[in-house]
Design an enzyme around this catalytic site. Structure first.
Site, short mmCIF file in Angstrom:
data_model
loop_
_atom_site.label_atom_id
_atom_site.label_comp_id
_atom_site.label_asym_id
_atom_site.label_seq_id
_atom_site.Cartn_x
_atom_site.Cartn_y
_atom_site.Cartn_z
N MET A 30 -31.04 -36.76 64.16
CA MET A 30 -32.33 -37.03 64.15
C MET A 30 -33.20 -36.24 63.20
O MET A 30 -34.40 -36.15 62.90
CB MET A 30 -33.22 -36.62 65.45
N ALA A 32 -34.41 -33.40 60.06
CA ALA A 32 -34.76 -32.10 60.07
C ALA A 32 -33.41 -31.28 59.90
O ALA A 32 -33.29 -30.13 60.82
CB ALA A 32 -35.59 -31.49 61.07
N LEU A 33 -32.66 -31.66 59.08
CA LEU A 33 -31.18 -31.07 59.04
C LEU A 33 -30.82 -29.51 58.81
O LEU A 33 -31.88 -28.81 58.02
CB LEU A 33 -30.30 -31.65 57.97
N GLY A 36 -26.03 -26.46 61.24
CA GLY A 36 -25.50 -26.89 62.38
C GLY A 36 -25.03 -28.37 62.18
O GLY A 36 -23.76 -28.67 62.32
N HIS A 37 -26.01 -29.13 61.78
CA HIS A 37 -25.82 -30.53 61.31
C HIS A 37 -24.52 -30.76 60.13
O HIS A 37 -23.63 -31.42 60.27
CB HIS A 37 -27.07 -31.31 60.65
N GLN A 61 -35.57 -41.87 73.74
CA GLN A 61 -35.28 -40.66 74.56
C GLN A 61 -36.19 -39.71 74.66
O GLN A 61 -35.97 -38.39 75.16
CB GLN A 61 -33.96 -40.28 73.63
N GLY A 149 -22.19 -32.17 68.64
CA GLY A 149 -22.05 -30.57 68.84
C GLY A 149 -22.27 -30.06 70.24
O GLY A 149 -22.86 -30.70 71.01
P1 AMP Z 1 -30.06 -33.76 66.66
O1 AMP Z 1 -30.59 -33.87 65.32
O2 AMP Z 1 -30.94 -32.35 67.37
O3 AMP Z 1 -29.94 -34.74 67.68
O4 AMP Z 1 -28.70 -33.31 66.48
C1 AMP Z 1 -27.61 -34.12 66.04
C2 AMP Z 1 -26.12 -33.42 66.29
O5 AMP Z 1 -26.09 -32.24 65.82
C3 AMP Z 1 -25.91 -33.30 67.88
O6 AMP Z 1 -24.71 -33.85 67.93
C4 AMP Z 1 -26.10 -32.03 68.06
O7 AMP Z 1 -25.60 -31.34 68.91
C5 AMP Z 1 -25.61 -31.27 66.64
N1 AMP Z 1 -26.22 -29.93 66.49
C6 AMP Z 1 -27.69 -29.63 66.80
N2 AMP Z 1 -27.77 -28.42 66.22
C7 AMP Z 1 -26.42 -27.72 66.30
C8 AMP Z 1 -25.85 -26.28 66.06
N3 AMP Z 1 -26.74 -25.29 65.97
N4 AMP Z 1 -24.46 -26.27 65.89
C9 AMP Z 1 -23.82 -27.45 65.87
N5 AMP Z 1 -24.25 -28.52 66.22
C10 AMP Z 1 -25.58 -28.89 66.37
#
Ligand code: AMP
Length: 289
Positions: A30, A32-33, A36-37, A61, A149
């Site tokens: 989503m 705001a990388l 972790g991303h 969602q 993740g």
């Molecule tokens: P989001 O942008 O929050 O929907 O996350 C996109 C993907 O990045 C999802 O599969 C998350 O589980 C993963 N993700 C988010 N934060 C982390 C993190 N700190 N470490 C590893 N993966 C992450």
């Protein structure tokens, strides 16, 4: 790096990739990388020939409209970050591209209790929306591998169930949680924490680690209670701290009840909602791939 906004343009590109016999890895986000991303993107690049990253803040969602409005959007920086590593394609669709008029994108799947406990209990409808968008994106990208993740543990469980129910050809690859130096799990929402809560937020991973190092001495229920109390006393509003079977997501009574055990928590830090989890016991490493 190629940037596509239209489904048709992305698919035209991916057809060429497929004709060349190349494999496709997909990382839905989503935006705001953060690092972790990027760890997911790097993993995808190391395991597949063409890495597609999507940035789409999926309205279906979000059960809370304000949360959707406030969700951080930083496309310029996201593009810079992705350009600095090996990303082949960035897909940034509009809501109309993902949910065009006349296309039925609803999913008729039953996730049972997997979707009603933990996050599901506090964010009604969240997982239906999440599964809907992941399914739609998989339909568009048709990746060989999907990289997600462990940070969103329940999400993984539901996506795994979805792929199984649909007998889907895409393989799910689970990537570990990347944390800040002090232990706070990286999250797009962290940037909205007040300095006071940012400092305090280290407590989440500290409690999870404490629970992990004490599983031989205490009962799961008393540990959950202790964690809820500690979080409340520190000024958070915890929604849950649960110790569950990592497959069924049901609470366990004893640490000997399951071979795969996870502790999960969600707290409000002011008006920011944070989630974190830790695997306490994992007999079969294969579960998380
Ligand atoms: P989001 O942008 O929050 O929907 O996350 C996109 C993907 O990045 C999802 O599969 C998350 O589980 C993963 N993700 C988010 N934060 C982390 C993190 N700190 N470490 C590893 N993966 C992450």
């Amino acid at each position: 790096m190629f940037l596509f906004k239209k489904v048709a343009d992305l698919q035209q590109y991916l057809q060429k990739v497929s004709k060349e016999g190349k494999t496709v890895g997909f990382v839905p986000t989503m935006g705001a990388l953060h690092h972790g991303h990027l760890s997911l993107v790097n993993r995808a690049s190391s395991e597949t020939d063409c890495t597609v990253v999507s940035i789409f803040v999926n309205p279906t969602q979000f059960n809370d409209k304000k949360d959707l409005e406030k969700y951080p959007r930083t496309l310029g920086t996201d593009i810079e970050m992705l350009s600095s590593i090996q990303t082949t394609v960035l897909f940034v669709p509009s809501v109309e591209e993902i949910y065009p008029k006349g296309l039925d994108t609803t999913l008729d799947l039953n996730f049972g209790q997997l979707a009603t406990v933990l996050e599901g209990a506090f964010r009604p409808g969240h997982f239906d929306g999440m599964a809907q968008v992941v399914h739609r994106l998989l339909d568009i990208v048709k990746p060989d591998r999907l990289f997600m993740g462990q940070k969103d543990f329940q999400q993984l469980t539901i996506v795994r169930s979805m792929l199984k129910q649909l007998n889907h050809k895409t393989a799910l690859v689970v990537c570990p949680i990347i944390r800040e130096k002090d232990g706070l799990a990286m999250s797009s929402r962290n940037r909205r924490l007040t300095p006071v809560y940012r400092k305090k937020a280290v407590l989440l991973s500290q409690i999870l680690s404490k629970v992990k190092s004490n599983i031989d001495n205490r009962r799961p229920e008393s540990m959950s209670k202790m964690a809820m109390k500690t979080l409340t006393e520190a000024g958070f509003r915890p929604e849950y701290f649960e110790i569950v079977d990592g497959i069924t997501l049901q609470p366990i009574q004893h640490f000997s009840d399951a071979t795969f055990i996870v502790a999960l928590t969600a707290v409000w830090a002011g008006d920011i909602r944070l989630i974190d989890n830790m695997i306490l016991k994992e007999a079969q490493k294969a579960v998380l791939a």
